[in-house]
Design a protein around this motif. Structure first.
Motif, PDB file in Angstrom:
ATOM      1  N   THR A 203       0.516   6.286   7.289  1.00 51.73           N
ATOM      2  CA  THR A 203      -0.635   6.458   6.404  1.00 51.73           C
ATOM      3  C   THR A 203      -1.085   5.117   5.825  1.00 51.73           C
ATOM      4  OG1 THR A 203       0.193   8.661   5.800  1.00 51.73           O
ATOM      5  CG2 THR A 203      -1.498   7.699   4.379  1.00 51.73           C
ATOM      6  N   LEU A 204      -0.131   4.304   5.388  1.00 50.91           N
ATOM      7  CA  LEU A 204      -0.457   2.997   4.811  1.00 50.91           C
ATOM      8  C   LEU A 204      -1.063   2.072   5.870  1.00 50.91           C
ATOM      9  CD1 LEU A 204       2.691   2.441   2.547  1.00 50.91           C
ATOM     10  CD2 LEU A 204       0.370   3.081   1.825  1.00 50.91           C
TER      11      LEU A 204
ATOM     12  N   THR B 170      -4.602   3.059   6.426  1.00 50.65           N
ATOM     13  CA  THR B 170      -5.401   2.621   5.280  1.00 50.65           C
ATOM     14  C   THR B 170      -5.766   1.150   5.416  1.00 50.65           C
ATOM     15  OG1 THR B 170      -4.267   4.221   3.848  1.00 50.65           O
ATOM     16  CG2 THR B 170      -5.484   2.454   2.762  1.00 50.65           C
ATOM     17  N   SER B 171      -4.776   0.340   5.829  1.00 48.09           N
ATOM     18  CA  SER B 171      -5.044  -1.092   5.995  1.00 48.09           C
ATOM     19  C   SER B 171      -6.033  -1.340   7.130  1.00 48.09           C
ATOM     20  CB  SER B 171      -3.731  -1.839   6.275  1.00 48.09           C
ATOM     21  OG  SER B 171      -3.216  -1.527   7.550  1.00 48.09           O
TER      22      SER B 171
ATOM     23  N   TYR C  70      -9.564  -0.694   5.939  1.00 46.72           N
ATOM     24  CA  TYR C  70     -10.027  -1.859   5.173  1.00 46.72           C
ATOM     25  C   TYR C  70     -10.395  -3.003   6.124  1.00 46.72           C
ATOM     26  CZ  TYR C  70      -9.926  -5.994   2.216  1.00 46.72           C
ATOM     27  OH  TYR C  70     -10.248  -7.172   1.593  1.00 46.72           O
TER      28      TYR C  70
ATOM     29  N   PHE D  40      -5.421   8.869   9.766  1.00 46.37           N
ATOM     30  CA  PHE D  40      -4.938   8.882   8.385  1.00 46.37           C
ATOM     31  C   PHE D  40      -4.566  10.308   7.969  1.00 46.37           C
ATOM     32  CE2 PHE D  40      -5.796   9.586   3.893  1.00 46.37           C
ATOM     33  CZ  PHE D  40      -5.109   8.558   3.270  1.00 46.37           C
TER      34      PHE D  40
END
Length: 331
Positions: free
Chosen positions: A57-58, A61-62, A65, A89
């Motif tokens: 998930t992280l 997210t990155s 971005y 995600f």
């Protein structure tokens, strides 16, 4: 609420919660929600299953971005990639939550893992969306593009149906159909997604993009193998209950496949935009975010119907058990 409660053996929990070849590490069921939230900081069978998908998930997210920095997210050209990243995600987040609360009750376990399978179908739809927008080396007209997207949408929904059957209808954890059905649903979707990549490999392409895509294919093949084979715990039941079992390996391989997929697609986007100026079908809201939303709505209806079926079946089972117990007491 005792967070330091010892874990349970397989014989101490209902068969519905059993994981093949995992003998210990099961948590108490019917505990408060906070118990399961805090249990991810203790050693049990689900601890690493939760945290591996938190990492996924992280990472997604990155990547979202990163895309917002490299590309203009208001440009429709980026919408297929953004749709896919959001689906990735959602898949990692849903799986993490499903494993976190998997021992709350049979109803919670069934519902959350059906959502997990639905998100995996959405994950596959995102992969198709990306490969057929950015990774094809041939001109594709809008009619063909829509046929591909609609077919992949149906396959994504089929993936949800297969997962729902495996959780709500086939309640025997040792049934081979519990593995075959989800694997078949995901497999059909995956074959649809990698068609443009296989075409490039067969044409002996040696670019950086095809390296990332090839690594993604190897990881996905390994993912399917470990999901189906249940190795190494098949040969050493009880040895890999907490760390090193096939499901944890499956999670790590899926994360690596997702990262390789995104790297390959970003490479294709930049390369094709700069050097290969083929006429492209301009993505629209309804061919990206809109179609994903339709899949989510249909999946929600399917999950609701199968969940009601599961609840009804459980109620009947409990009724007959209580009747048998009453008859036994009377005797």
């Amino acid at each position: 609420m005792e967070l330091n409660k010892r874990t349970l053996c397989k014989s101490q929990v209902p068969a519905y919660f059993h994981v093949p070849y995992i003998e210990t590490g099961y948590r108490y069921f019917h505990q408060p929600w906070k118990f399961y939230l805090y249990s991810v900081f203790c050693n049990n069978v689900e601890t690493l299953n939760v945290w591996t998908h938190v990492v996924g998930t992280l990472l997604m997210t990155s990547r979202i971005y990163q895309i917002s920095v490299i590309f203009d997210h208001y440009d429709p050209y980026t919408w297929p990639l953004l749709t896919a990243l959001l689906s990735f995600f959602a898949t990692f987040l849903a799986s993490s939550i499903a494993h976190m609360f998997s021992h709350k009750s049979k109803d919670v376990n069934c519902c959350m893992f059906m959502v997990d399978y639905a998100c995996i179908g959405l994950f596959g739809f995102g992969a198709v969306l990306n490969h057929h927008h950015y990774s094809v080396n041939k001109n594709v007209d809008s009619t063909t593009q829509w046929r591909i997207l609609l077919t992949s949408s149906v396959l994504a929904i089929l993936c949800c149906v297969c997962g729902a059957i495996s959780k709500a209808v086939i309640t025997n954890p040792l049934s081979k159909h519990r593995i075959i059905l989800p694997a078949a649903g995901v497999g059909l979707l995956y074959l649809s997604s990698i068609t443009p990549i296989v075409d490039r490999i067969l044409n002996f392409e040696t670019t950086g993009g095809i390296y990332h895509h090839g690594f993604q294919i190897l990881n996905m093949l390994a993912t399917g193998f470990f999901f189906s084979a249940k190795l190494p715990e098949r040969f050493f039941p009880g040895t890999f209950d907490f760390i090193g079992n096939s499901h944890q390996i499956f999670h790590l391989l899926m994360i690596q496949a997702s990262v390789s997929h995104v790297d390959g697609v970003i490479w294709d986007m930049l390369f094709h935009k700069l050097f290969i100026r083929l006429p492209r079908v301009t993505p629209s809201f309804w061919s990206t975010f809109g179609l994903a939303f339709v899949i989510v709505v249909v999946d929600a209806f399917i999950i609701q119907r199968f969940y009601l079926h599961f609840k009804g079946k459980s109620a009947c089972h409990n009724f007959f058990l209580s009747e048998n117990n009453n008859n036994t007491d009377q005797k």
